[in-house]
Design a protein around this motif. Structure first.
Motif, PDB file in Angstrom:
ATOM      1  N   ARG A   8       6.032  32.393  45.903  1.00  0.00           N
ATOM      2  CA  ARG A   8       7.025  31.332  45.763  1.00  0.00           C
ATOM      3  C   ARG A   8       7.813  31.246  47.062  1.00  0.00           C
ATOM      4  NH1 ARG A   8      10.425  31.026  40.238  1.00  0.00           N
ATOM      5  NH2 ARG A   8       8.248  31.229  39.547  1.00  0.00           N
ATOM      6  N   GLU A   9       8.038  30.020  47.523  1.00  0.00           N
ATOM      7  CA  GLU A   9       8.736  29.833  48.794  1.00  0.00           C
ATOM      8  C   GLU A   9       9.868  28.826  48.638  1.00  0.00           C
ATOM      9  OE1 GLU A   9       6.080  28.225  51.728  1.00  0.00           O
ATOM     10  OE2 GLU A   9       5.748  26.364  50.628  1.00  0.00           O
ATOM     11  N   LEU A  10      10.880  29.012  49.474  1.00  0.00           N
ATOM     12  CA  LEU A  10      11.999  28.089  49.474  1.00  0.00           C
ATOM     13  C   LEU A  10      11.576  26.761  50.075  1.00  0.00           C
ATOM     14  CD1 LEU A  10      15.091  27.530  49.150  1.00  0.00           C
ATOM     15  CD2 LEU A  10      15.313  28.353  51.500  1.00  0.00           C
ATOM     16  N   VAL A  11      11.978  25.677  49.423  1.00  0.00           N
ATOM     17  CA  VAL A  11      11.743  24.337  49.958  1.00  0.00           C
ATOM     18  C   VAL A  11      13.036  23.789  50.562  1.00  0.00           C
ATOM     19  CG1 VAL A  11      11.105  21.978  49.388  1.00  0.00           C
ATOM     20  CG2 VAL A  11       9.916  23.892  48.289  1.00  0.00           C
ATOM     21  N   ALA A  12      14.102  23.837  49.776  1.00  0.00           N
ATOM     22  CA  ALA A  12      15.385  23.311  50.234  1.00  0.00           C
ATOM     23  C   ALA A  12      16.490  23.886  49.370  1.00  0.00           C
ATOM     24  CB  ALA A  12      15.412  21.787  50.177  1.00  0.00           C
ATOM     25  N   VAL A  13      17.667  24.017  49.968  1.00  0.00           N
ATOM     26  CA  VAL A  13      18.818  24.525  49.236  1.00  0.00           C
ATOM     27  C   VAL A  13      20.059  23.773  49.679  1.00  0.00           C
ATOM     28  CG1 VAL A  13      19.249  26.376  50.902  1.00  0.00           C
ATOM     29  CG2 VAL A  13      20.087  26.606  48.557  1.00  0.00           C
ATOM     30  N   ILE A  14      20.980  23.557  48.746  1.00  0.00           N
ATOM     31  CA  ILE A  14      22.237  22.886  49.041  1.00  0.00           C
ATOM     32  C   ILE A  14      23.362  23.677  48.384  1.00  0.00           C
ATOM     33  CG2 ILE A  14      21.876  21.293  47.086  1.00  0.00           C
ATOM     34  CD1 ILE A  14      23.480  19.197  48.694  1.00  0.00           C
ATOM     35  N   THR A  15      24.389  23.979  49.173  1.00  0.00           N
ATOM     36  CA  THR A  15      25.512  24.749  48.638  1.00  0.00           C
ATOM     37  C   THR A  15      26.493  23.820  47.917  1.00  0.00           C
ATOM     38  OG1 THR A  15      26.908  24.526  50.587  1.00  0.00           O
ATOM     39  CG2 THR A  15      25.283  26.314  50.588  1.00  0.00           C
ATOM     40  N   SER A  16      27.458  24.410  47.272  1.00  0.00           N
ATOM     41  CA  SER A  16      28.473  23.607  46.590  1.00  0.00           C
ATOM     42  C   SER A  16      29.282  22.787  47.585  1.00  0.00           C
ATOM     43  CB  SER A  16      29.399  24.508  45.771  1.00  0.00           C
ATOM     44  OG  SER A  16      30.006  25.488  46.605  1.00  0.00           O
ATOM     45  N   GLY A  17      29.357  23.253  48.827  1.00  0.00           N
ATOM     46  CA  GLY A  17      30.088  22.515  49.858  1.00  0.00           C
ATOM     47  C   GLY A  17      29.244  21.489  50.584  1.00  0.00           C
ATOM     48  N   GLY A  18      27.949  21.439  50.235  1.00  0.00           N
ATOM     49  CA  GLY A  18      27.088  20.421  50.831  1.00  0.00           C
ATOM     50  C   GLY A  18      26.260  20.882  52.020  1.00  0.00           C
ATOM     51  N   THR A  19      26.334  22.150  52.367  1.00  0.00           N
ATOM     52  CA  THR A  19      25.479  22.661  53.437  1.00  0.00           C
ATOM     53  C   THR A  19      24.036  22.708  52.957  1.00  0.00           C
ATOM     54  OG1 THR A  19      27.275  23.990  54.347  1.00  0.00           O
ATOM     55  CG2 THR A  19      25.034  24.593  54.975  1.00  0.00           C
ATOM     56  N   ILE A  20      23.121  22.229  53.801  1.00  0.00           N
ATOM     57  CA  ILE A  20      21.716  22.077  53.421  1.00  0.00           C
ATOM     58  C   ILE A  20      20.814  22.816  54.387  1.00  0.00           C
ATOM     59  CG2 ILE A  20      19.834  20.413  53.237  1.00  0.00           C
ATOM     60  CD1 ILE A  20      21.901  18.366  52.243  1.00  0.00           C
ATOM     61  N   ASN A  21      19.789  23.426  53.831  1.00  0.00           N
ATOM     62  CA  ASN A  21      18.727  24.033  54.634  1.00  0.00           C
ATOM     63  C   ASN A  21      17.377  23.638  54.065  1.00  0.00           C
ATOM     64  OD1 ASN A  21      19.811  25.809  56.820  1.00  0.00           O
ATOM     65  ND2 ASN A  21      20.948  26.654  55.096  1.00  0.00           N
ATOM     66  N   TYR A  22      16.446  23.394  54.963  1.00  0.00           N
ATOM     67  CA  TYR A  22      15.082  23.021  54.565  1.00  0.00           C
ATOM     68  C   TYR A  22      14.073  23.988  55.169  1.00  0.00           C
ATOM     69  CZ  TYR A  22      16.970  18.390  53.363  1.00  0.00           C
ATOM     70  OH  TYR A  22      17.682  17.354  52.823  1.00  0.00           O
ATOM     71  N   PHE A  38      11.478  15.610  53.191  1.00  0.00           N
ATOM     72  CA  PHE A  38      12.154  15.857  51.914  1.00  0.00           C
ATOM     73  C   PHE A  38      13.661  15.789  52.117  1.00  0.00           C
ATOM     74  CE2 PHE A  38       8.719  18.743  49.759  1.00  0.00           C
ATOM     75  CZ  PHE A  38       7.765  17.765  50.033  1.00  0.00           C
ATOM     76  N   THR A  39      14.356  15.338  51.075  1.00  0.00           N
ATOM     77  CA  THR A  39      15.813  15.278  51.097  1.00  0.00           C
ATOM     78  C   THR A  39      16.359  15.857  49.798  1.00  0.00           C
ATOM     79  OG1 THR A  39      15.790  13.280  52.470  1.00  0.00           O
ATOM     80  CG2 THR A  39      17.828  13.799  51.301  1.00  0.00           C
ATOM     81  N   ILE A  40      17.216  16.852  49.921  1.00  0.00           N
ATOM     82  CA  ILE A  40      17.864  17.440  48.745  1.00  0.00           C
ATOM     83  C   ILE A  40      19.273  16.872  48.625  1.00  0.00           C
ATOM     84  CG2 ILE A  40      18.758  19.450  50.000  1.00  0.00           C
ATOM     85  CD1 ILE A  40      18.215  21.116  47.463  1.00  0.00           C
ATOM     86  N   SER A  41      19.691  16.648  47.395  1.00  0.00           N
ATOM     87  CA  SER A  41      21.048  16.169  47.138  1.00  0.00           C
ATOM     88  C   SER A  41      21.492  16.689  45.774  1.00  0.00           C
ATOM     89  CB  SER A  41      21.103  14.642  47.189  1.00  0.00           C
ATOM     90  OG  SER A  41      20.277  14.079  46.183  1.00  0.00           O
ATOM     91  N   ARG A  42      22.778  16.567  45.518  1.00  0.00           N
ATOM     92  CA  ARG A  42      23.276  17.032  44.219  1.00  0.00           C
ATOM     93  C   ARG A  42      24.400  16.137  43.756  1.00  0.00           C
ATOM     94  NH1 ARG A  42      25.492  23.058  45.004  1.00  0.00           N
ATOM     95  NH2 ARG A  42      26.561  22.711  43.007  1.00  0.00           N
TER      96      ARG A  42
END
Length: 120
Positions: free
Chosen positions: A45-59, A67-71
């Motif tokens: 299993r590998e990380l695709v994307a992550v977004i913190t509660s403050g909106g910091t994003i890593n891909y 790809f675009t991650i949002s919350r």
């Protein structure tokens, strides 16, 4: 208890797009980071994307620019917009969230996974 429920997977031709959604429900005070992981047959299993509660994003490098991650914090939902899909994106995609049911402890939860299949 807390549940993460994913939706939006499916079969798509290379170059196409899909949008994944993951909604958290249950006893939730707040949610820290939320992310998407994937696992292809025979692979870890590998990380695709992550977004913190403050909106910091890593891909992951392999999906940057496609790809675009949002919350939506009001809906306790995280999204993954996937464009220009490639056959190598084929995998089961899992939602992950660090969720607080009390202010002093965060617990990691996983969704059940949704299949994404990209054909050429």
């Amino acid at each position: 208890q807390v549940q993460l429920v994913e939706s939006g997977g499916g079969l798509v031709q290379a170059g196409g797009s899909l949008r994944l959604s993951c909604a958290a429900s249950g006893s939730i005070v707040s949610i820290d980071a939320m992310g998407w992981y994937r696992q292809a047959p025979g692979n870890q299993r590998e990380l695709v994307a992550v977004i913190t509660s403050g909106g910091t994003i890593n891909y992951a490098d392999s999906v940057k620019g496609r790809f675009t991650i949002s919350r939506d914090n009001a809906k306790n939902t995280v999204y993954l917009q996937m464009s220009d899909l490639k056959p190598e994106d084929t995998a089961v995609y899992y939602c992950n969230g660090g969720i607080r049911s009390t202010w002093y402890r965060v617990t990691e939860y996983w969704g059940q996974g949704t299949q994404v299949t990209v054909y050429s």
